[in-house]
Design a protein around this motif. Structure first.
Motif, mmCIF file in Angstrom:
data_model
loop_
_atom_site.group_PDB
_atom_site.id
_atom_site.type_symbol
_atom_site.label_atom_id
_atom_site.label_comp_id
_atom_site.label_asym_id
_atom_site.label_seq_id
_atom_site.Cartn_x
_atom_site.Cartn_y
_atom_site.Cartn_z
ATOM 1 N N LEU A 1 0.830 -1.209 0.000
ATOM 2 C CA LEU A 1 0.000 0.000 0.000
ATOM 3 C C LEU A 1 0.864 1.259 0.000
ATOM 4 C CD1 LEU A 1 -2.847 -0.821 2.553
ATOM 5 C CD2 LEU A 1 -3.080 -0.456 0.090
ATOM 6 N N PRO A 2 0.506 2.226 -0.854
ATOM 7 C CA PRO A 2 1.239 3.493 -0.864
ATOM 8 C C PRO A 2 0.790 4.406 0.278
ATOM 9 C CG PRO A 2 -0.537 3.565 -2.466
ATOM 10 C CD PRO A 2 -0.593 2.195 -1.835
ATOM 11 N N MET A 3 1.668 5.284 0.713
ATOM 12 C CA MET A 3 1.324 6.352 1.667
ATOM 13 C C MET A 3 1.876 7.645 1.093
ATOM 14 S SD MET A 3 0.634 5.902 5.348
ATOM 15 C CE MET A 3 2.138 6.274 6.233
ATOM 16 N N ALA A 4 1.036 8.678 0.976
ATOM 17 C CA ALA A 4 1.486 9.906 0.322
ATOM 18 C C ALA A 4 2.471 10.677 1.199
ATOM 19 C CB ALA A 4 0.296 10.787 -0.023
ATOM 20 N N ASN A 5 3.485 11.252 0.571
ATOM 21 C CA ASN A 5 4.540 12.015 1.234
ATOM 22 C C ASN A 5 4.098 13.468 1.414
ATOM 23 O OD1 ASN A 5 6.830 13.531 1.818
ATOM 24 N ND2 ASN A 5 8.186 12.236 0.593
ATOM 25 N N GLU A 6 3.892 13.853 2.669
ATOM 26 C CA GLU A 6 3.394 15.201 2.985
ATOM 27 C C GLU A 6 4.406 16.277 2.576
ATOM 28 O OE1 GLU A 6 1.844 15.539 6.991
ATOM 29 O OE2 GLU A 6 2.481 17.638 7.059
ATOM 30 N N GLU A 7 5.684 15.984 2.778
ATOM 31 C CA GLU A 7 6.732 16.957 2.426
ATOM 32 C C GLU A 7 6.668 17.295 0.932
ATOM 33 O OE1 GLU A 7 10.717 15.449 2.846
ATOM 34 O OE2 GLU A 7 11.605 17.447 2.959
ATOM 35 N N ALA A 8 6.459 16.277 0.104
ATOM 36 C CA ALA A 8 6.395 16.502 -1.344
ATOM 37 C C ALA A 8 5.188 17.373 -1.700
ATOM 38 C CB ALA A 8 6.324 15.169 -2.079
ATOM 39 N N ILE A 9 4.056 17.069 -1.079
ATOM 40 C CA ILE A 9 2.844 17.859 -1.353
ATOM 41 C C ILE A 9 3.081 19.317 -0.968
ATOM 42 C CG2 ILE A 9 0.407 18.175 -0.765
ATOM 43 C CD1 ILE A 9 0.327 15.096 -0.246
ATOM 44 N N LYS A 10 3.690 19.523 0.204
ATOM 45 C CA LYS A 10 3.944 20.899 0.664
ATOM 46 C C LYS A 10 4.878 21.638 -0.288
ATOM 47 C CE LYS A 10 3.089 20.570 5.610
ATOM 48 N NZ LYS A 10 3.713 20.318 6.926
ATOM 49 N N LYS A 11 5.855 20.934 -0.826
ATOM 50 C CA LYS A 11 6.795 21.602 -1.738
ATOM 51 C C LYS A 11 6.091 22.054 -3.018
ATOM 52 C CE LYS A 11 10.983 20.588 0.365
ATOM 53 N NZ LYS A 11 12.327 20.064 0.464
ATOM 54 N N VAL A 12 5.192 21.216 -3.530
ATOM 55 C CA VAL A 12 4.447 21.628 -4.725
ATOM 56 C C VAL A 12 3.546 22.814 -4.391
ATOM 57 C CG1 VAL A 12 2.721 20.936 -6.426
ATOM 58 C CG2 VAL A 12 4.546 19.355 -5.809
ATOM 59 N N LEU A 13 2.915 22.781 -3.217
ATOM 60 C CA LEU A 13 2.055 23.902 -2.829
ATOM 61 C C LEU A 13 2.875 25.193 -2.732
ATOM 62 C CD1 LEU A 13 -0.216 22.211 -0.107
ATOM 63 C CD2 LEU A 13 -0.790 22.702 -2.499
ATOM 64 N N LYS A 14 4.099 25.084 -2.235
ATOM 65 C CA LYS A 14 4.958 26.276 -2.144
ATOM 66 C C LYS A 14 5.297 26.822 -3.526
ATOM 67 C CE LYS A 14 7.432 26.004 2.215
ATOM 68 N NZ LYS A 14 8.741 25.789 2.842
ATOM 69 N N VAL A 15 5.587 25.913 -4.455
ATOM 70 C CA VAL A 15 5.867 26.357 -5.823
ATOM 71 C C VAL A 15 4.620 27.062 -6.370
ATOM 72 C CG1 VAL A 15 6.425 25.618 -8.170
ATOM 73 C CG2 VAL A 15 7.564 24.536 -6.238
ATOM 74 N N GLY A 16 3.447 26.485 -6.093
ATOM 75 C CA GLY A 16 2.194 27.096 -6.526
ATOM 76 C C GLY A 16 2.020 28.495 -5.958
ATOM 77 N N LEU A 17 2.330 28.660 -4.684
ATOM 78 C CA LEU A 17 2.227 29.986 -4.054
ATOM 79 C C LEU A 17 3.208 30.954 -4.712
ATOM 80 C CD1 LEU A 17 1.999 28.986 -0.270
ATOM 81 C CD2 LEU A 17 0.183 30.089 -1.617
ATOM 82 N N ALA A 18 4.430 30.469 -4.963
ATOM 83 C CA ALA A 18 5.464 31.329 -5.551
ATOM 84 C C ALA A 18 5.067 31.807 -6.947
ATOM 85 C CB ALA A 18 6.790 30.582 -5.612
ATOM 86 N N LEU A 19 4.248 31.006 -7.635
ATOM 87 C CA LEU A 19 3.861 31.364 -9.003
ATOM 88 C C LEU A 19 2.485 32.031 -9.044
ATOM 89 C CD1 LEU A 19 5.071 28.098 -10.780
ATOM 90 C CD2 LEU A 19 6.161 30.346 -10.848
ATOM 91 N N GLY A 20 1.934 32.297 -7.883
ATOM 92 C CA GLY A 20 0.626 32.966 -7.838
ATOM 93 C C GLY A 20 -0.515 32.074 -8.297
ATOM 94 N N GLY A 21 -0.357 30.782 -8.160
ATOM 95 C CA GLY A 21 -1.423 29.854 -8.562
ATOM 96 C C GLY A 21 -2.472 29.686 -7.475
ATOM 97 N N LYS A 22 -3.549 28.983 -7.837
ATOM 98 C CA LYS A 22 -4.625 28.720 -6.878
ATOM 99 C C LYS A 22 -4.415 27.316 -6.320
ATOM 100 C CE LYS A 22 -9.700 28.737 -6.777
ATOM 101 N NZ LYS A 22 -9.939 27.281 -6.697
#
Ligand code: ADP
Ligand code: MG
Ligand code: ZN
Length: 481
Positions: free
Chosen positions: A48-69
């Motif tokens: 069974l997979p378990m999602a990596n929270e650190e990875a999700i947060k890093k993508v969200l940060k990139v999204g914030l940096a680019l002014g995304g929703k």
């Protein structure tokens, strides 16, 4: 008149401690193959997979940096296809609910950013006539990269030229590095670009697009787009059609080559990944992520240019090297404290030329060097106050670099100081004139470099301590009559 239309798809390997869905170390570049593997990332049944929270947060940060929703709700999907680098027979990706939608960079609109897992690495070897091992042709699989977190960013088809595409990719690379999302080294495959390229006559909508893969350097991005725009225009001018296909960039020939036509495109049979719960991002602490964002390249660019009166290429030097920018800022504030209204240009110069030269020569990074912002600021202040000739300064900086000592302490130790006092230098000037009749004669004949020679002799005599300006003055005066 043909109008180019280009959209980019960029993958970046995220820098996290562990892989995307298991606890294996995320080290895709590990020296030994297949050391970072487990039943999950090898795709064994029943795991069974378990999602990596650190990875999700890093993508969200990139999204914030680019002014995304940022999504408030998201989930992972299965993307099924068969290939030896994909042990499960499907890739866990995101299709319907990407983590980020929208955003903008360098006037290029961003469509979406989603998170998925990387594939294993295939090593094709043997079988060629050049291969001396005479092993049969074969392919090896290294699963260190399998299941590593991978971010995919897709742009709207807003790009018009190769230069714009490169500028976009370079700025994205900086942002990925600034927010700590990825090392984004293209040569190492941390960041991979695909370009979708089409052209059409003005007013005739979009043309047929070709997708170019394998762009592993900025040079390749630029080369592939230029080549493809030209190839497509030639076809259209000859009354032919552009085939919808995937092409690969060949670095050696500098051309794109057909890989597969779109007719054979896969049906990925996307459906929500049943082994992972959906992500309730509305409950996540986004404010903390926002607070953790560093000053971004564009903001730093504007501030640095204004604060230190930098030329554009000097600004870019600091933007590309955030650790250098930080060191420089610390130096600048020290320098300001020592010399209000001091000469920043001098500081920038010593930083970008002499100090960088020493780092390169010694093959070390700024953080590895012993020099501190305090000592460096003190050093430049001494030069600015006229207490060091450029020759003395060069030697002193090298000494500081090696010992990590304060410049004034080093000067006291060596006893070296700038000799700018004419009465102290006059006897030396007379001595040199007496010993070099040929140079004196040359000078009187108007030979330009004769003076240079005499000053050089004076510098040597004083072990580099004399002020070259004062020496030059004294020689000119002494030889006038
Ligand atoms: P596909 O389903 O074939 O992957 P998408 O609509 O997802 O196509 O778009 C993929 C990429 O292609 C995006 O970056 C998009 O901006 C770009 N793109 C879409 N249409 C065109 C076009 N006519 N010419 C060039 N790029 C395009
Ligand atoms: Mg696509
Ligand atoms: Zn694993």
């Amino acid at each position: 008149m043909y109008i180019p239309t280009i959209g980019l798809e960029i993958h970046a390997e995220l820098r996290t401690k562990t892989k995307m869905f298991c606890a294996c170390p995320n080290e895709p570049d590990a020296k030994e193959p297949n050391v970072n593997t487990c039943p999950v990332c090898l795709g064994h049944p029943g795991t069974l997979p378990m999602a990596n929270e650190e990875a999700i947060k890093k993508v969200l940060k990139v999204g914030l940096a680019l002014g995304g929703k940022l999504a408030t709700h998201s989930h992972f999907d299965r993307k099924s296809y068969f290939y030896p680098d994909l042990p499960k027979g499907y890739q866990i990706s995101q299709y319907e609910e990407p983590l980020v939608t929208g955003g903008m960079l360098k006037d290029i609109r961003i469509t979406r950013i989603h998170l998925e897992e990387d594939t294993a690495r295939l090593l094709h070897e043997g079988g060629s006539s050049e291969d001396s091992s005479r092993r049969p042709a074969g392919t090896l699989v290294d699963f260190n990269r399998a299941g590593a977190p991978l971010m995919e960013l897709v742009t709207e088809p807003d790009v018009k030229t190769a230069d714009e595409a490169v500028a976009f990719a370079r700025e994205l690379q900086r942002i990925l590095r600034y927010v700590g999302a990825s090392d984004a080294d293209m040569e190492k495959g941390h960041m991979r670009v695909e370009a979708n390229i089409s052209i059409a006559k003005e007013g005739e909508g979009f043309g047929t697009k070709v997708e170019v893969k394998n762009l592993n350097s900025f040079r390749a991005v630029s080369g592939a787009i230029r080549y493809e725009l030209e190839r497509q225009e030639k076809l259209l001018r000859a009354g032919k059609k552009v085939a919808q296909e995937t092409r690969g960039w060949n670095d050696k020939t500098g051309e794109t080559e057909s890989q597969r036509s779109k007719e054979s495109a896969h049906d990925y049979r996307y459906f929500p990944e049943p082994d992972l719960p959906p992500l309730d991002l509305a409950a996540w602490d986004i404010d903390t992520l926002k607070r953790e964002l560093p000053e971004l390249p564009e903001a730093k660019r504007i501030r640095f240019a204004a604060e230190f009166s930098l030329a554009p290429e000097q600004t870019e030097f600091f933007i590309d090297e955030p650790t250098h920018a930080e060191f420089f800022e610390a130096t600048a504030s020290e320098f300001k404290a020592r010399r209000a209204g001091g000469n920043y240009a001098l500081l920038v110069n010593y930083f970008t030329s002499d100090l960088q030269g020493l780092l390169k020569e010694q093959g070390i990074s700024l953080s590895e060097s012993k020099i501190t912002p305090e000592h460096f600021a003190h050093f430049v202040a001494l030069v600015d106050e006229g207490k060091l000739s450029s020759r003395l300064a060069k030697d002193l900086l090298r000494e500081m670099f090696i010992t990590g000592e304060d410049p004034e302490v080093l000067m006291a130790k060596s006893g070296k100081r700038l000799i700018g006092d004419a009465t102290e230098l006059e006897p030396i000037v007379s001595e040199i004139i007496a010993a070099n009749p040929k140079a004196v004669e040359d000078y009187r004949k108007g030979k330009g470099n004769a003076l240079q020679f005499l000053v050089g002799a004076g510098m040597a005599k004083t072990k580099g301590q004399a002020s070259p300006d004062v020496l030059r003055d004294l020689f000119e005066r002494a030889l006038k009559n």
